[in-house]
Design an enzyme around this catalytic site. Structure first.
Site, mmCIF file in Angstrom:
data_model
loop_
_atom_site.group_PDB
_atom_site.id
_atom_site.type_symbol
_atom_site.label_atom_id
_atom_site.label_comp_id
_atom_site.label_asym_id
_atom_site.label_seq_id
_atom_site.Cartn_x
_atom_site.Cartn_y
_atom_site.Cartn_z
ATOM 1 N N GLY A 11 6.971 -4.682 14.080
ATOM 2 C CA GLY A 11 6.293 -3.809 13.146
ATOM 3 C C GLY A 11 7.263 -2.891 12.484
ATOM 4 N N ARG A 72 6.682 -11.105 12.168
ATOM 5 C CA ARG A 72 6.399 -11.532 13.513
ATOM 6 C C ARG A 72 6.838 -13.070 13.466
ATOM 7 N NH1 ARG A 72 5.309 -6.555 15.936
ATOM 8 N NH2 ARG A 72 3.431 -5.854 14.915
ATOM 9 N N ASP A 103 11.150 -3.912 21.104
ATOM 10 C CA ASP A 103 11.417 -4.619 22.245
ATOM 11 C C ASP A 103 11.627 -5.900 22.151
ATOM 12 O OD1 ASP A 103 11.336 -4.865 25.009
ATOM 13 O OD2 ASP A 103 9.280 -5.044 25.244
ATOM 14 N N THR A 126 10.636 1.502 15.829
ATOM 15 C CA THR A 126 9.306 1.094 16.161
ATOM 16 C C THR A 126 8.619 2.580 16.226
ATOM 17 O OG1 THR A 126 7.809 0.495 17.759
ATOM 18 C CG2 THR A 126 9.838 0.893 18.524
ATOM 19 N N ASP A 128 6.122 3.020 18.275
ATOM 20 C CA ASP A 128 5.665 3.083 19.510
ATOM 21 C C ASP A 128 6.479 4.169 20.457
ATOM 22 O OD1 ASP A 128 3.878 1.358 18.496
ATOM 23 O OD2 ASP A 128 4.710 -0.370 19.489
ATOM 24 N N ASP A 130 8.582 2.741 22.791
ATOM 25 C CA ASP A 130 8.512 2.103 24.022
ATOM 26 C C ASP A 130 9.649 1.473 24.469
ATOM 27 O OD1 ASP A 130 8.421 0.080 21.926
ATOM 28 O OD2 ASP A 130 7.080 -1.017 22.598
ATOM 29 N N ARG A 172 0.931 0.066 21.619
ATOM 30 C CA ARG A 172 0.947 -1.064 22.257
ATOM 31 C C ARG A 172 0.601 -0.438 23.806
ATOM 32 N NH1 ARG A 172 5.466 -5.465 20.313
ATOM 33 N NH2 ARG A 172 3.907 -6.287 18.793
HETATM 34 P P1 ADP Z 1 9.001 -5.381 17.980
HETATM 35 O O1 ADP Z 1 10.392 -5.951 17.760
HETATM 36 O O2 ADP Z 1 8.323 -4.233 17.122
HETATM 37 O O3 ADP Z 1 8.756 -5.314 19.632
HETATM 38 P P2 ADP Z 1 7.673 -8.109 18.100
HETATM 39 O O4 ADP Z 1 7.458 -8.098 19.762
HETATM 40 O O5 ADP Z 1 6.707 -8.755 17.277
HETATM 41 O O6 ADP Z 1 8.086 -6.655 17.496
HETATM 42 O O7 ADP Z 1 9.114 -8.972 18.111
HETATM 43 C C1 ADP Z 1 9.615 -8.953 16.728
HETATM 44 C C2 ADP Z 1 10.314 -10.595 17.027
HETATM 45 O O8 ADP Z 1 11.256 -10.788 17.887
HETATM 46 C C3 ADP Z 1 9.277 -11.681 17.297
HETATM 47 O O9 ADP Z 1 8.424 -11.998 16.246
HETATM 48 C C4 ADP Z 1 10.049 -12.802 17.538
HETATM 49 O O10 ADP Z 1 10.763 -13.228 16.507
HETATM 50 C C5 ADP Z 1 11.154 -12.026 18.261
HETATM 51 N N1 ADP Z 1 11.055 -12.071 19.728
HETATM 52 C C6 ADP Z 1 10.123 -11.446 20.407
HETATM 53 N N2 ADP Z 1 10.048 -11.784 21.506
HETATM 54 C C7 ADP Z 1 11.117 -12.714 21.884
HETATM 55 C C8 ADP Z 1 11.598 -13.331 23.033
HETATM 56 N N3 ADP Z 1 11.038 -13.297 24.323
HETATM 57 N N4 ADP Z 1 12.584 -14.050 22.850
HETATM 58 C C9 ADP Z 1 13.138 -14.385 21.630
HETATM 59 N N5 ADP Z 1 12.789 -13.732 20.481
HETATM 60 C C10 ADP Z 1 11.675 -12.921 20.515
HETATM 61 O O1 F6P Z 2 4.656 -2.222 17.309
HETATM 62 C C1 F6P Z 2 4.273 -1.373 16.293
HETATM 63 C C2 F6P Z 2 2.710 -1.624 16.256
HETATM 64 O O2 F6P Z 2 2.221 -0.950 15.087
HETATM 65 C C3 F6P Z 2 1.824 -1.412 17.458
HETATM 66 O O3 F6P Z 2 1.777 -0.026 17.744
HETATM 67 C C4 F6P Z 2 0.726 -2.183 17.292
HETATM 68 O O4 F6P Z 2 -0.004 -2.432 18.446
HETATM 69 C C5 F6P Z 2 1.151 -3.348 16.546
HETATM 70 O O5 F6P Z 2 2.446 -2.978 16.072
HETATM 71 C C6 F6P Z 2 0.336 -3.962 15.574
HETATM 72 O O6 F6P Z 2 0.752 -5.374 15.005
HETATM 73 P P1 F6P Z 2 0.548 -5.996 13.724
HETATM 74 O O7 F6P Z 2 1.002 -5.458 12.618
HETATM 75 O O8 F6P Z 2 1.024 -7.273 14.192
HETATM 76 O O9 F6P Z 2 -1.148 -5.955 13.759
#
Ligand code: ADP
Ligand code: F6P
Length: 319
Positions: A11, A72, A103, A126, A128, A130, A172
């Site tokens: 995000g 994503r 994360d 982020t 969040d 988190d 989240r």
């Molecule tokens: P954030 O980084 O804000 O937590 P996401 O959870 O969507 O957002 O993670 C961002 C990107 O990181 C994902 O779209 C994916 O490409 C990569 N990613 C997430 N989890 C994993 C994982 N377990 N192993 C490898 N890449 C990951």
């Molecule tokens: O991680 C940031 C965030 O805005 C969360 O607070 C929310 O749950 C999520 O992303 C929303 O994701 P998307 O943009 O994929 O709808």
């Protein structure tokens, strides 16, 4: 290291542009080549990489979102797909990578390091908040202030109509946006995933307060703490008082970063480049007690950092 790249992933968050700017200008100041990867890991595996110069980041410091775009990319969990990213980096002779994200982004970084030996520095970006190793993530402070703006507006109208309202905010599985905005906005109830709550108790308290003349109440709900419409319906059924529901949504994720987030962006970006310049260990940068810190990716979410004391303050001040 002489050639590095930066990407934003997950995000978007206010301050990402300011952070890319810091990375670019620090790298150039150290006579390093700096490349920007578009659309996070999704763009990396497709080789969407281009050279950045000092003017690439002009007039960026105050802009929300990320000009490098973000995405994503669920397929990045696959080792074969990660290999494509490594190949794209080698095609440009890029020796190290800076990832700005949350994360999930950090999990991707850990895989690049452990599976392929790519040096990666992570910057927590982020709304969040988190990630437990850092007191604050980039964008959190701005997002909380945006939520606060919404709370102020809701207060005006809810108070005028003697209404109870429920505002859902993002985060989240983390309740920090709800908690910080709830305390700063004077909410009566803050519902977060980290602390169990009792809707019967809340319904009874709202009814009691109504009977003694307090006709307006505000509930802030973190998205990970329950379903807004079900909660509102339950309170109405138990208390007989209707609850007006607002989902604040994506508005809280945009907007110009505030001073706190611009400073964090500058400090994080500067530090991340220094680490790669000096061929340092891969790590995530963060902030603890106003000092910039680094930790291995394996430790970014060791232990909880939910501020129980602040939660107690929220409860006491809402009486
Ligand atoms: P954030 O980084 O804000 O937590 P996401 O959870 O969507 O957002 O993670 C961002 C990107 O990181 C994902 O779209 C994916 O490409 C990569 N990613 C997430 N989890 C994993 C994982 N377990 N192993 C490898 N890449 C990951
Ligand atoms: O991680 C940031 C965030 O805005 C969360 O607070 C929310 O749950 C999520 O992303 C929303 O994701 P998307 O943009 O994929 O709808």
């Amino acid at each position: 290291m002489k050639k590095i790249a930066v990407l934003t992933s997950g995000g978007d968050a206010p301050g990402m542009n300011a952070c890319i700017r810091a990375v670019v200008r620090t790298a150039l100041n150290n006579n390093m080549d700096i490349y920007g990867v578009e659309r996070g890991y999704a763009g990396l595996i497709k080789g969407e990489i281009s050279r950045l110069g000092t003017r690439s980041v002009s007039d960026m410091i105050h802009k929300g979102g990320t000009f490098l775009k973000t995405a994503r990319c669920p397929e990045f969990k696959d080792k074969e797909v990660q290999k494509e990213a490594v190949e794209a980096l080698s095609a440009y002779g890029i020796e190290g990578l800076i990832v700005i994200g949350g994360d999930g982004t950090f999990r991707g970084a850990k895989d690049l390091i452990e599976n392929f030996g790519v040096p990666v520095v992570g910057i927590p970006g982020t709304i969040d908040n988190d990630l437990s190793y850092t007191d604050f993530t980039l964008g959190f402070d701005t997002a909380v202030n945006t939520v606060l703006w919404a709370i102020n507006n809701l207060r005006d109208t809810m108070h005028s109509h003697d209404r109870v309202c429920l505002l859902e905010v993002m985060g989240r599985q983390c309740g920090d946006i709800a908690l910080y905005a709830g305390v700063a906005g004077g909410a009566e109830y803050v519902l977060v995933p980290e602390v169990p709550y009792d809707l019967d108790e809340i319904s009874a308290a709202i009814k009691k307060s109504y009977l003694r003349g307090k006709t307006s109440n505000m509930i802030i709900l973190a998205e990970g703490a329950g379903k807004r419409d079900e909660i509102a319906a339950y309170i109405k059924e138990k208390s007989g008082i209707s609850v007006k529901v607002t989902n604040f949504g994506y508005i809280q994720r945009g907007g110009s970063p505030n001073m706190q987030d611009r400073l964090l962006a500058a400090r994080f970006g500067y530090k991340a480049v220094e680490i790669l310049r000096d061929d340092g260990e891969s790590c995530a940068v963060g902030i603890k007690n106003n000092k910039i810190i680094t930790v291995p990716f394996s430790e970014v979410n060791n232990g909880a950092k939910f501020d129980k004391n602040l939660y107690e303050i929220a409860r006491v001040l809402s009486l």
